[in-house]
Design an enzyme around this catalytic site. Structure first.
Site, PDB file in Angstrom:
ATOM      1  N   SER A 180       0.863  -1.183   0.000  1.00  0.00           N
ATOM      2  CA  SER A 180       0.000   0.000   0.000  1.00  0.00           C
ATOM      3  C   SER A 180       0.905   1.240   0.000  1.00  0.00           C
ATOM      4  CB  SER A 180      -0.907  -0.014   1.225  1.00  0.00           C
ATOM      5  OG  SER A 180      -0.125  -0.079   2.390  1.00  0.00           O
TER       6      SER A 180
ATOM      7  N   GLY B  93       0.863   5.543  -3.706  1.00  0.00           N
ATOM      8  CA  GLY B  93       0.400   6.804  -4.290  1.00  0.00           C
ATOM      9  C   GLY B  93      -0.545   6.607  -5.461  1.00  0.00           C
TER      10      GLY B  93
ATOM     11  N   LYS C 273      14.498  -4.896  -8.691  1.00  0.00           N
ATOM     12  CA  LYS C 273      13.936  -6.246  -8.754  1.00  0.00           C
ATOM     13  C   LYS C 273      12.521  -6.240  -9.347  1.00  0.00           C
ATOM     14  CE  LYS C 273      17.254  -8.683  -7.065  1.00  0.00           C
ATOM     15  NZ  LYS C 273      17.913  -9.625  -8.002  1.00  0.00           N
ATOM     16  N   THR C 274      12.289  -7.097 -10.296  1.00  0.00           N
ATOM     17  CA  THR C 274      10.976  -7.124 -10.968  1.00  0.00           C
ATOM     18  C   THR C 274      10.054  -8.218 -10.420  1.00  0.00           C
ATOM     19  OG1 THR C 274      11.661  -8.651 -12.697  1.00  0.00           O
ATOM     20  CG2 THR C 274      12.020  -6.308 -13.126  1.00  0.00           C
TER      21      THR C 274
ATOM     22  N   GLN D  81       5.986  -9.078 -10.976  1.00  0.00           N
ATOM     23  CA  GLN D  81       5.518 -10.282 -11.674  1.00  0.00           C
ATOM     24  C   GLN D  81       4.468 -11.025 -10.831  1.00  0.00           C
ATOM     25  OE1 GLN D  81       8.614 -12.870 -13.278  1.00  0.00           O
ATOM     26  NE2 GLN D  81      10.069 -11.177 -13.230  1.00  0.00           N
TER      27      GLN D  81
ATOM     28  N   CYS E 237     -12.518  25.675  11.976  1.00  0.00           N
ATOM     29  CA  CYS E 237     -13.528  24.874  12.668  1.00  0.00           C
ATOM     30  C   CYS E 237     -13.241  24.842  14.169  1.00  0.00           C
ATOM     31  CB  CYS E 237     -13.648  23.489  12.043  1.00  0.00           C
ATOM     32  SG  CYS E 237     -15.304  22.813  12.275  1.00  0.00           S
TER      33      CYS E 237
ATOM     34  N   ARG F  32     -20.658  19.920  14.784  1.00  0.00           N
ATOM     35  CA  ARG F  32     -21.910  19.813  15.543  1.00  0.00           C
ATOM     36  C   ARG F  32     -22.139  21.044  16.422  1.00  0.00           C
ATOM     37  NH1 ARG F  32     -23.338  14.470  14.953  1.00  0.00           N
ATOM     38  NH2 ARG F  32     -21.590  13.035  14.794  1.00  0.00           N
TER      39      ARG F  32
ATOM     40  N   HIS G  65     -14.640  24.676   6.455  1.00  0.00           N
ATOM     41  CA  HIS G  65     -13.341  24.115   6.063  1.00  0.00           C
ATOM     42  C   HIS G  65     -12.914  24.647   4.697  1.00  0.00           C
ATOM     43  CE1 HIS G  65     -12.926  21.080   9.257  1.00  0.00           C
ATOM     44  NE2 HIS G  65     -14.243  21.138   9.280  1.00  0.00           N
TER      45      HIS G  65
ATOM     46  N   GLU H 218     -10.064  24.751   3.419  1.00  0.00           N
ATOM     47  CA  GLU H 218      -9.006  23.938   2.799  1.00  0.00           C
ATOM     48  C   GLU H 218      -9.560  22.932   1.789  1.00  0.00           C
ATOM     49  OE1 GLU H 218     -10.131  23.695   5.864  1.00  0.00           O
ATOM     50  OE2 GLU H 218     -10.107  21.646   6.641  1.00  0.00           O
TER      51      GLU H 218
HETATM   52  N1  GLN Z   1     -15.643  19.454  17.382  1.00  0.00           N
HETATM   53  C1  GLN Z   1     -16.143  20.647  16.787  1.00  0.00           C
HETATM   54  C2  GLN Z   1     -17.588  20.521  16.357  1.00  0.00           C
HETATM   55  O1  GLN Z   1     -18.110  19.445  16.220  1.00  0.00           O
HETATM   56  C3  GLN Z   1     -15.281  21.081  15.610  1.00  0.00           C
HETATM   57  C4  GLN Z   1     -15.353  20.184  14.441  1.00  0.00           C
HETATM   58  C5  GLN Z   1     -14.226  20.367  13.451  1.00  0.00           C
HETATM   59  O2  GLN Z   1     -13.212  20.964  13.762  1.00  0.00           O
HETATM   60  N2  GLN Z   1     -14.394  19.812  12.277  1.00  0.00           N
HETATM   61  O3  GLN Z   1     -18.256  21.513  16.143  1.00  0.00           O
END
Ligand code: GLN
Length: 547
Positions: A14, A17, A189-190, A194, A382, A463, A508, A510
């Site tokens: 595993s 990539g 090494k192959t 194989q 978050c 939450r 989030h 990101e």
């Molecule tokens: N634990 C927090 C919540 O549930 C923040 C969640 C998080 O950072 N994704 O609101």
């Protein structure tokens, strides 16, 4: 043209990539004008990774439609600049769940329900669903795990049948394998390759193309040997060497001709690849004009995959500022007011990460306080945003013992509390506030300046929320509320006006940063951190000239 299906399996070990290879192939095909999507088939029993610990699984990637998915979907979105959804990630758990639900409804009309054909049929229908939408020329299905695993067998069988069902000319099997270098023998090494191909072939699926991960270039003898013993053409032995950055892999795969082989074999109508923007991005990543250090404070920092999208978004934000972002990983468990200076003192920016549960919270609060009082750019995501609110409440607003009810249900100042619709829930899986929601930005805020728009939408997974009953009091003491969800009046963004760059977001960001569309908040945060680091260099110079 009928949709073409590419099945990607992995062998030998595993962590080779596979996700990056699939994403790189996808990027090359998109650059040639094809409409592509990628799907991850995960052979575990969890219905989705949402209930898994980050140590087990790494980051849970959330899509616009609120699916909690494998982190490889993040790579697919970042590389292809596409949006994925629940359909792009299927687990064995989900397959069985759907089959059992149908069985309970009597959908199998008295038949004995079995792995073959019922489970394999369900897998096939999930693969074909993406193709049937008519949105894609190519659907790449990545099978998680390694060939030879018991749990992968139904997937391999489903792929074998699909080659028959949709026709061989409409499908392609790519196998990713390892060609290890044995230092003692001084040779590549192959044999493992194989064996892996043999195992795959025993299940009836033989590879058309082999992508061979290796530390050293494969010479013609090695390539010839692999081709001969694994039954593929010489040009279909593709070498994949370690790259300086994952974003270089599409360019390396192009040099090896992976996309050309795929296009030829599937008879795809494709133009020449336009990779100009991609190459520019890789150049920026590889040749930065400066370097900054950003402290990433979290409790899973030993396991960098837990913060995968944050790491990538910082790279994107860095590239836009022509700077390399070096991450200083800070374990929040051990951070205190007395050691925070020694840990964060050399960072030009502080990012407090998302998370769940009380472990490491006091350390995160120490990091927030340090960034707030020292004027260091601060980005809270978050849980990181929630910590910023708690720290502000305790140390600026005079709310002693302020906390989130996630950590202290008896707090006198529950500045963060459980969302109303979460209170009655019993099930843990798929029940958070998930997916894309709108957020209205305030005029004059850092957020508005970064986005350049008034109404944005971002992905969520939480939450708890800022307690609206204490919102006015916090606001009166100087906490700026700069982003609010218009439908439910939930606080989405907080800032501190008196600080150079202090932003906390309940969502989030990101998850939405891609190579072609780096996230504005990350670009802005890196810029502020770069300014901070340049200021420090100047100050140090001044001090030197004075002394
Ligand atoms: N634990 C927090 C919540 O549930 C923040 C969640 C998080 O950072 N994704 O609101």
């Amino acid at each position: 043209m009928s949709t073409k299906y590419i099945f990607v399996t992995g062998g030998v070990t595993s962590s080779l990539g596979k996700g990056i290879i699939c994403s790189s192939l996808g990027r090359l095909l998109v650059a040639r004008g094809l409409r592509v999507t990628i799907q991850k088939l995960d052979p575990y029993i969890n219905v989705d990774p949402g209930t898994m610990n980050p140590y087990e699984h790494g980051e849970v990637y959330v899509t616009d439609d609120g699916a909690e998915t494998d982190l490889d979907l993040g790579h697919y979105e970042r590389f292809l600049d596409i949006k994925t959804s629940q359909t792009n990630n299927v687990t064995t758990g989900r397959i069985y769940y759907d089959v059992i639900t149908k069985e309970r409804r009597g959908a199998y009309l008295g038949k004995t329900v079995q792995v073959i054909p019922h489970i394999t049929d369900e897998i096939k229908s999930h693969v074909l669903k993406l193709g049937e939408s008519d949105e894609y020329d190519v659907v790449i299905s990545e099978v998680g795990g390694t060939v030879g695993d018991i749990e992968s067998l139904p997937y391999i069988e489903a792929m074998r049948q699909l080659r028959y069902d949709v026709g061989r000319k409409n499908t392609l099997s790519i196998h990713l394998t390892l060609v290890p270098y044995l230092a003692a023998a001084g040779e590549l090494k192959t044999k493992p390759t194989q064996h892996s191909v043999k195992t795959l072939s025993e299940s009836g699926l033989s590879p058309d193309i082999l992508v061979c991960r290796s530390e050293y270039q494969l010479d013609s003898t090695i390539r010839g040997k692999i081709a001969q013993f694994c039954n593929v053409e010489l040009e279909d032995v593709i070498a994949s060497l370690d790259a300086e950055t994952i974003y270089e892999v599409p360019l390396l795969m192009k040099e090896e001709g992976l996309d050309s082989r795929v296009i030829e074999k599937l008879g795809l109508p494709a133009k020449n690849a336009d990779l100009k923007r991609w190459t520019d991005f890789v150049d920026r990543v590889k040749n930065p004009k400066s370097e900054i250090k950003i402290a990433l404070v979290g409790k899973y920092v030993e396991h960098h995959d837990a913060y995968k999208s944050i790491v990538e978004a910082l790279i994107h934000g860095g590239a836009m500022n022509d700077t390399a972002v070096k991450i200083k990983w800070i374990q929040s468990d051990y951070l205190t007011d007395s050691n925070v200076e020694s840990q964060l003192g050399d960072a030009s920016g502080v990012l407090v990460a998302p998370g769940f549960g009380g472990r490491g919270i006091e350390g995160k609060l120490a990091a927030v306080k340090y960034a707030r009082t020292k004027g260091i750019p601060f980005f809270g995501i978050c849980l990181g945003m929630q910590c910023a609110v708690i720290e502000f409440a305790r140390n600026v607003a005079g709310m002693e013992g302020a906390n989130s009810t996630e950590f202290d249900e008896q707090s006198a100042y529950p500045v963060i509390n459980l969302m109303a619709d979460q209170k009655e829930l019993k099930d843990k899986g798929g029940t958070m506030r998930l997916g894309k929601y709108d957020c209205q930005l305030s005029e004059g805020s850092q957020a508005k300046a970064a986005y350049g728009e008034e109404l944005i939408s971002e992905r969520h997974r939480h939450r708890f929320e800022l307690n609206n009953e204490l919102r006015d009091e916090l606001n009166a003491k100087g906490l700026t509320i700069s982003g609010v969800n218009p439908e439910r009046d939930l606080v989405e963004i907080i800032e501190l006006d008196s600080h150079p760059w202090f932003v906390g977001v309940q969502f989030h960001p990101e998850l939405r940063s891609t190579v072609y569309d780096p996230h504005p908040l990350f670009v802005s945060f890196v810029k502020a951190s770069l300014n901070k680091s340049e200021e420090e260099v100047k100050e140090a110079g001044l001090e030197e000239s004075v002394s």
